[in-house]
Design a protein around this motif. Structure first.
Motif, mmCIF file in Angstrom:
data_model
loop_
_atom_site.group_PDB
_atom_site.id
_atom_site.type_symbol
_atom_site.label_atom_id
_atom_site.label_comp_id
_atom_site.label_asym_id
_atom_site.label_seq_id
_atom_site.Cartn_x
_atom_site.Cartn_y
_atom_site.Cartn_z
ATOM 1 N N SER B 353 1.974 -6.178 -4.854
ATOM 2 C CA SER B 353 0.445 -5.776 -5.579
ATOM 3 C C SER B 353 0.454 -4.253 -5.921
ATOM 4 O O SER B 353 1.133 -3.465 -5.501
ATOM 5 C CB SER B 353 -0.251 -5.997 -4.178
ATOM 6 N N TYR B 354 -0.428 -4.031 -6.718
ATOM 7 C CA TYR B 354 -0.777 -2.655 -7.261
ATOM 8 C C TYR B 354 -1.252 -1.940 -6.177
ATOM 9 O O TYR B 354 -1.249 -0.727 -6.111
ATOM 10 C CB TYR B 354 -1.608 -2.807 -8.491
ATOM 11 N N ASN B 355 -2.041 -2.553 -5.113
ATOM 12 C CA ASN B 355 -2.706 -1.768 -4.111
ATOM 13 C C ASN B 355 -2.356 -2.764 -2.578
ATOM 14 O O ASN B 355 -3.077 -3.356 -2.301
ATOM 15 C CB ASN B 355 -4.088 -2.085 -4.192
ATOM 16 N N PRO B 356 -1.167 -2.688 -2.469
ATOM 17 C CA PRO B 356 -0.568 -3.414 -1.280
ATOM 18 C C PRO B 356 -1.021 -2.840 -0.011
ATOM 19 O O PRO B 356 -1.704 -1.574 0.120
ATOM 20 C CB PRO B 356 0.945 -3.509 -1.240
ATOM 21 N N SER B 357 -1.063 -3.629 1.127
ATOM 22 C CA SER B 357 -1.637 -3.004 2.303
ATOM 23 C C SER B 357 -0.644 -1.823 3.036
ATOM 24 O O SER B 357 0.760 -1.989 2.420
ATOM 25 C CB SER B 357 -1.283 -4.115 3.496
ATOM 26 N N GLY B 358 -1.026 -1.322 3.895
ATOM 27 C CA GLY B 358 -0.007 -0.132 4.208
ATOM 28 C C GLY B 358 1.138 -0.507 4.707
ATOM 29 O O GLY B 358 2.140 0.458 4.600
ATOM 30 N N GLU B 359 1.405 -1.671 5.561
ATOM 31 C CA GLU B 359 2.341 -1.811 5.964
ATOM 32 C C GLU B 359 3.567 -2.303 4.877
ATOM 33 O O GLU B 359 4.897 -1.988 5.263
ATOM 34 C CB GLU B 359 2.467 -3.288 6.949
ATOM 35 N N TYR B 360 3.106 -2.373 3.692
ATOM 36 C CA TYR B 360 4.220 -2.574 2.627
ATOM 37 C C TYR B 360 4.716 -1.350 2.198
ATOM 38 O O TYR B 360 5.738 -1.242 1.541
ATOM 39 C CB TYR B 360 3.778 -3.590 1.648
ATOM 40 N N LEU B 361 4.027 -0.509 2.227
ATOM 41 C CA LEU B 361 4.254 0.798 1.616
ATOM 42 C C LEU B 361 5.331 1.615 2.143
ATOM 43 O O LEU B 361 5.336 1.542 3.779
ATOM 44 C CB LEU B 361 3.101 1.715 1.469
ATOM 45 N N PRO B 362 6.267 1.940 1.919
ATOM 46 C CA PRO B 362 7.383 2.885 2.478
ATOM 47 C C PRO B 362 6.647 4.143 2.828
ATOM 48 O O PRO B 362 6.120 4.856 2.406
ATOM 49 C CB PRO B 362 8.479 3.102 1.261
ATOM 50 N N THR B 363 7.341 4.382 4.162
ATOM 51 C CA THR B 363 6.949 5.633 4.974
ATOM 52 C C THR B 363 7.578 6.985 3.885
ATOM 53 O O THR B 363 8.508 6.609 3.304
ATOM 54 C CB THR B 363 7.370 5.910 6.317
ATOM 55 N N GLU B 364 7.122 7.867 4.380
ATOM 56 C CA GLU B 364 8.088 9.297 3.332
ATOM 57 C C GLU B 364 9.417 9.182 3.835
ATOM 58 O O GLU B 364 10.216 9.472 2.940
ATOM 59 C CB GLU B 364 7.065 10.333 4.088
ATOM 60 N N GLU B 365 9.807 8.970 5.131
ATOM 61 C CA GLU B 365 11.109 8.758 5.434
ATOM 62 C C GLU B 365 11.912 7.924 4.675
ATOM 63 O O GLU B 365 12.809 8.072 4.102
ATOM 64 C CB GLU B 365 11.388 8.794 7.015
#
Lengths: 417, 789
Positions: B353-365
């Motif tokens: 999604s262009y605006n996925p939920s936070g859990e899908y987003l990779p963390t900075e690490e």
């Protein structure tokens, strides 16, 4: 872990003398305690000057490993009070001495309180004292000896010795402990193939020989009066060293026929009963008077050695397998009661301890001699005394273990009771 | 017709006045008859003569008349031009004017010239009514609308329709023939008469004349204009009646009765009692039809075989999987179609999604870890977050991914593979498990050590107490089986390639093959009787005339060079060739020796009791490699390179010839019952012969990796073994049933390892214990091993 601090209420009892008794009150001991810990507890309770190791029995079984493990395996509830009977532990046998032979030692008999009799593959029988010194070395026959035995019930100076070997003759000798000499008294011929085992009854009257010709023959020993040997065919020959008359008996008292293979082991139970074990994978109990088989018991492998317990309680069998089988002939079921498995090669000899009916010693082709307490499946001690196959083992004087093997050594171990 | 002719005469005169008179007369006639018509037919009133229409027509006609006059002025010019164009009609020009107007009428009544005269009006009315009533008379309409191109023909048709009876009577006035009237539009004649004079066109009436004629002439209403013949035709009453009938949809002829009585010609008056034909009924009406019977048989067969199914056709499911994969749907729908749809790419998930939920987003690490990765290891898609769709950049990998997808679809052939799912295990014959076939040797128990060279042969004495081995170290040893103690040693001087105990239980003697000699050794074991018998058997019989040159083998006594005083020696047979193998007869009196290089003297049979040697074969077929005796019968097996010949010793004949189909036989053993033979070969094959079954192998087992050196049968257990140069011993369960119908059961049960390969030699010989399921193996690694159950 919850079991970290689990405790078991144990009551310590013993049949030992008064000074070794402790209070009857159950004592809580950690469940993970081992035999050594329990022994420390008892020692602490006894407050002995010199600590003594103990072994512990629960329901007639020796504890090996931790108490918790034992109770789990026996499905004993940890909440009830466990009665621990403690007995003096058997310390590891200490090597006393080693006597050098010229050839493989194939037979040993330590039933004489002072001397150990061995037979070797070079056909020589040797008599050793407990220190491992060869007292007498006398050639019996050119063939290998397979079995030797003391004749019980003789006088203090003159001791009867019977030998048998591959030349299918059994011979009766007289050992004079004063002069350290041996004299051939009689030879028994009749077997058509090599004799594998020889056994003398407890009263010294009868001797049994087991042979490759599938028969067991019973002979009458008349050590004291060789003139009265009741034989039909008497052949007089002149003895080699001594001028004494040598009787050659060719007719046996009885021929026990029934085995279909080599009869490899023979053991008297009483004056009337004799057990024989064979390569045909059967053990037979014979009535010596009637010369008939009373009981037949089968095992899956060929049997090479056998020992009958003191009261005829258990028959220990060793053979072409890696375990020692115990058979109770009093049970009608023809199954082995226990199998003691620890050896890694054929078991060549087994022998019950004459002083302790629970102890058993076994020799194996894996160069080891093992001391068993039949209340445990794990051997008490393993003696690595030999560098080659161990062929024979016997108890001597109650607490010595004499073993001989293919490394031509007679190894004597002392057991501390 | 008389009137017509009169009018024709009138038209012959160029004066238009007369014509007008005629027309007037006709018109009056028309008016009269119209009344009559009204009287007898009411229906036609509406259609026929609406008076208002007439007036309007007249008005229009007046206006159009003016137009026509104006046009007619211009016609002269046209005529001139026409004259210039066509010289052929030049001479017609003089009379051209008279025809002009008539021609005009033909040209286009759509323009509404004064040709809206009564004739045409009548025509049109007639045609309309015909069209309406029948819908079948389009010819006239075409004629009117399309003008005079088809004029003559159509008019002919009209004539024939209108007055078919008068056609024969009245000759055609027009003589130009069947050509378009347009060609004569500007001419004043319509042909030539028989005198060669021109037939002039009748003068064209103007609207006024037409009107006058209509009013005057009572017959005008039933006058029609024949353009082709350029004349007016007054329809007779019969013709009118005919027109009327046509319009009604009736037969034109009054005499035709459309409702005549039906006459059933085929109806028989006697009720079909007598057929039309008097022929007798054919025979085939009474016998059953063969062709029909065939058809029935076919149907029955088809029914029985299930080609025709009486079951109801399967109902197509009315629902379908809406969310199923295309593949599933295709599998259900496409019956046997070879088309396989390409697998669909996976649908995008939440992470794309262009605006996925936070859990899908990779963390900075994780982001850092991803950037650290190599290009090839990086995940294809890393979820990214955008506030709005507007900010989504164009997907940079679009072209690449599309290309790769296409490449996948192109490079991956999607073919339907017919895969038969057969469990390979099920194809194998059901063999009992080795566990159930115990006992058989499994574990190494005793190792007999002492030889210093490859041990070539091993043999167990009949009691099972002693083991004899022969080795390349030129010694023969006897071991105690149980303890592994070497009991006897003989130095035989040569490599002992074969050692065999005598099967006679009353003696203990060994036959040893050492180079060209065969030694018979007293093993000095057993009871005193046995020893005595052995010693007696090995006493050399003295003979007077022994010619060593003739003898096959020289018997002599052999003094042992053994270690110790025990090995006293025995007999020696000196042969001429190197003896490779020995085999005893089961009674222990005869034994055979095989010298492969011996040629005709390869196989010798020796008798121990007489100490004699004989050669059973004068000639040997091929190089003899092995020879054995049958365990109970007087048969003798001789193995050459590829065949085993079975000789009947009693009859002295060749009983069988077994073909092993191997390269070179290396060993042979016979089942104790004597009907089965196993043969080991140099090409790794173990062959089992069932001699009752065939001379071909019953089973060939290729389990070894190198050439087989020895094979052995157990004397009592259903076991056999083969040892090979791959240092393994394969133990088989080989059960031979006493039932002749049951084939032997062969199950491989164990591979015994332990020996080492030395100098390309592995296990050289194997033999079973006579009573126990124990196997002795002799290896090139100088050891002899005992494997027990």
């Amino acid at each position: 872990m919850s079991n970290e601090d689990a405790q078991v209420l144990s009551r310590f009892v013993t049949r030992m003398p008064e000074e070794y008794r402790v209070t009857d009150t159950p004592i809580a001991v950690p469940s993970r305690i081992t035999r050594y810990g329990l022994s420390e507890v008892v020692n602490h309770l006894l407050a002995l000057e010199k600590p003594r190791p103990f072994d512990f029995l629960v329901d007639g079984e020796l504890i090996r490993g931790s108490l918790e493990k034992f109770m789990l395996s026996k499905n004993v509830s940890a909440e009830s009070v466990v009665t621990l009977e403690y007995i003096p532990a058997v310390a590891p046998p200490t090597h006393v001495s080693a006597g050098e032979s010229k050839d493989w030692l194939s037979a040993v008999d330590g039933s004489h309180p002072n001397f150990i009799l061995t037979g070797a593959c070079d056909g020589c029988a040797r008599i050793w004292n407990t220190q491992g010194d060869c007292v007498v070395d006398f050639p019996v026959q050119p063939e290998a000896l397979t079995s030797v035995s003391w004749v019980p019930g003789t006088s203090t100076q003159k001791h009867g010795v019977v030998t048998a070997g591959k030349d299918s003759t059994a011979k009766l000798w007289e050992f004079d402990s004063d002069q350290n000499s041996c004299k051939l008294l009689a030879s028994f011929t009749g077997h058509t193939d090599s004799i594998e085992a020889i056994a003398v009854a407890g009263d010294g009257e009868l001797m049994g020989t087991a042979s490759w010709d599938s028969t067991v023959r019973l002979w009458k020993l008349n050590v004291d009066d060789s003139e009265t040997v009741p034989t039909e065919k008497k052949q007089r020959t002149t003895g080699g060293a001594s001028d004494a008359n040598v009787t050659t008996t060719s007719s046996a008292e009885a021929i026990l026929e029934g085995h279909t293979g080599c009869v490899s082991a023979l053991s008297w139970h009483s004056a009337e009963e004799i057990f024989s074990a064979s390569w045909d994978r059967s053990v037979r109990k014979w009535d010596a008077n009637k010369a008939t088989a009373v009981q037949v018991f089968s095992v899956p492998k060929a049997i090479h050695c056998m020992s009958v317990g003191a009261q005829g309680a258990l028959v220990a069998l060793g053979g072409a397998e890696r375990s020692v089988r115990l058979w109770d002939p009093r049970l009608s079921a023809s199954t082995t009661t226990t199998t003691l498995t620890s050896h890694t090669a054929w078991v060549s000899a087994v022998e019950w301890c004459p002083s302790n009916s629970y102890h058993l010693v076994s020799a194996s082709f894996d160069n080891s001699v093992k001391l068993w307490d039949i209340r445990s499946q794990v051997p008490l001690h393993t003696l690595a005394a030999h560098a080659d196959k161990v062929l024979c083992v016997d108890w001597h004087a109650g607490n010595f273990i004499a073993s001989g093997g293919a490394d031509c050594k007679l190894s004597i171990h002392k057991l501390q009771h | 017709m008389a009137k017509r002719s009169s009018s024709r005469e009138a038209t012959k005169a160029p004066a238009s006045q007369k014509k007008e008179d005629d027309e007037n007369y006709e018109v009056t006639e028309l008016g009269m008859s119209s009344d009559e018509e009204h009287e007898f037919d009411d229906q036609e009133v509406e259609v026929m003569v609406p008076p208002n229409d007439d007036e309007e027509d007249e008005d229009e006609a007046e206006e159009e008349q003016e137009d026509e006059e104006a046009e007619s002025d211009g016609h002269g010019g046209e005529d001139e031009s026409d004259g210039e164009i066509s010289d052929d009609v030049e001479f017609d020009e003089e009379e051209g004017d008279a025809d002009e107007e008539g021609e005009e009428d033909d040209d286009g009544d759509g323009e509404g010239d004064d040709a809206v005269d009564d004739e045409e009006f009548m025509e049109r009315m007639l045609q309309q009514s015909i069209d309406e009533d029948k819908g079948a008379a389009g010819n006239e309409e075409e004629e009117d609308e399309e003008g005079s191109d088809k004029g003559p023909a159509m008019e002919d048709a009209y004539d024939s329709q209108g007055s078919d009876s008068s056609d024969d009577e009245r000759p055609q006035r027009n003589t130009v023939g069947n050509v378009p009237l347009k060609w004569y539009k500007d001419e004043e004649h319509i042909g030539y008469d028989k005198d060669g004079k021109r037939i002039a066109k009748s003068e064209k009436r103007d609207a006024l004349d037409a009107f006058l004629a209509r009013t005057d002439n009572k017959k005008e209403w039933r006058t029609v204009r024949d353009e082709y013949n350029d004349e007016d035709v007054v329809l007779t009453k019969e013709e009118m009646e005919m027109v009327r009938r046509i319009r009604r949809g009736q037969f034109p002829d009054v005499n035709i009765n459309p409702f005549e009585e039906y006459v059933d010609w085929m109806k028989w008056e006697d009720g079909g009692k007598h057929p039309l034909s008097s022929a007798p009924e054919p025979k085939r009406r009474f016998i059953p039809s063969k062709s029909e019977a065939k058809k029935v048989v076919k149907l029955v067969r088809a029914l029985r075989r299930g080609w025709i199914k009486m079951d109801k056709p399967k109902e197509e499911p009315k629902t379908y999987l809406l969310w199923a994969d295309d593949n599933q749907i295709m599998e259900k729908n496409a019956n046997g179609l070879t088309y396989i749809p390409a697998p669909k790419p996976q649908l995008p998930g939440h992470d794309q999604s262009y605006n996925p939920s936070g859990e899908y987003l990779p963390t900075e690490e994780e982001q850092a870890a991803i950037t650290m990765l190599d290009e090839s290891e990086r995940p294809k898609f890393v979820p990214q977050d955008f506030d709005s769709m507007r900010q989504i950049p164009s997907y940079d990998k679009y072209v690449k991914e599309r290309f790769e997808r296409c490449l996948d679809l192109y490079l991956c052939p999607r073919t339907r593979k017919k895969r038969i799912n057969i469990d390979p295990e099920s194809l194998l014959p059901k063999l009992p498990k080795p566990k159930d076939l115990q006992p058989f040797p499994t574990t190494l128990c005793v190792q007999y050590e002492g030889h210093t060279g490859p041990v070539w042969s091993v043999s167990v004495d009949p009691s099972g107490q002693w083991l004899a081995t022969g080795s390349s170290d030129c010694t023969v040893r006897v071991w105690e089986v149980r303890t592994g103690r070497c009991q006897r040693v003989w130095r035989v001087g040569y490599a002992a390639k074969c050692v065999q105990w005598s099967p006679d239980p009353s003696v203990r003697l060994l036959a040893v093959a050492a180079d060209t000699r065969v030694l018979l050794l007293n093993a000095e074991v057993g009871g005193p009787d046995v020893r005595e018998a052995t010693a007696k058997a090995l006493t050399l019989i003295k003979r007077e005339s022994d010619k060593s040159s003739d003898a096959l083998a020289v018997w002599s006594s052999w003094e042992g060079e053994g270690a110790g005083a025990l090995s006293k020696g025995g007999l020696q047979l000196q042969q001429k060739h190197v003896v490779r193998q020995l085999a005893w007869h089961h009674r222990g009196d005869y034994f055979t020796s095989v010298a492969p290089m011996g040629g005709p003297f390869a196989v010798l049979v020796h008798q121990l009791s007489k100490q004699a040697t004989q050669n059973p074969f004068r000639k040997n077929k091929g190089r003899v490699l092995r020879a054995i005796f049958h365990p109970s019968k007087p048969f003798f097996f001789v193995a050459t390179q590829q065949h085993v010949r079975v000789y009947n010793l009693a009859k002295q004949t060749l009983a069988k010839k077994l073909t092993a189909s191997v390269s070179k036989i290396s060993s042979m053993a016979i089942h104790p019952q004597g009907d089965n033979l196993i043969v080991g070969s140099n090409d790794n094959k173990l062959t089992w012969f069932d001699m009752d079954l065939s001379t071909r192998p019953y089973k060939t087992i290729s389990s070894h990796a190198h050439s087989i050196e020895g094979v052995a049968f157990h004397r009592s257990y259903p076991l056999f073994a083969s040892c090979a140069d791959d240092a393994t011993v394969h133990v088989f369960h080989g059960m031979v049933y006493s039932d002749l119908l049951q084939n032997p059961l062969i199950v491989p049960v164990k591979i015994l390892r332990g020996h080492a390969v030395e100098d390309h030699l592995g296990v050289l010989d194997c033999t079973f214990h006579p009573t126990l399921p124990w196997l002795f193996t002799a290896g090139a690694d100088q050891t002899v091993r005992l494997f027990c159950n």
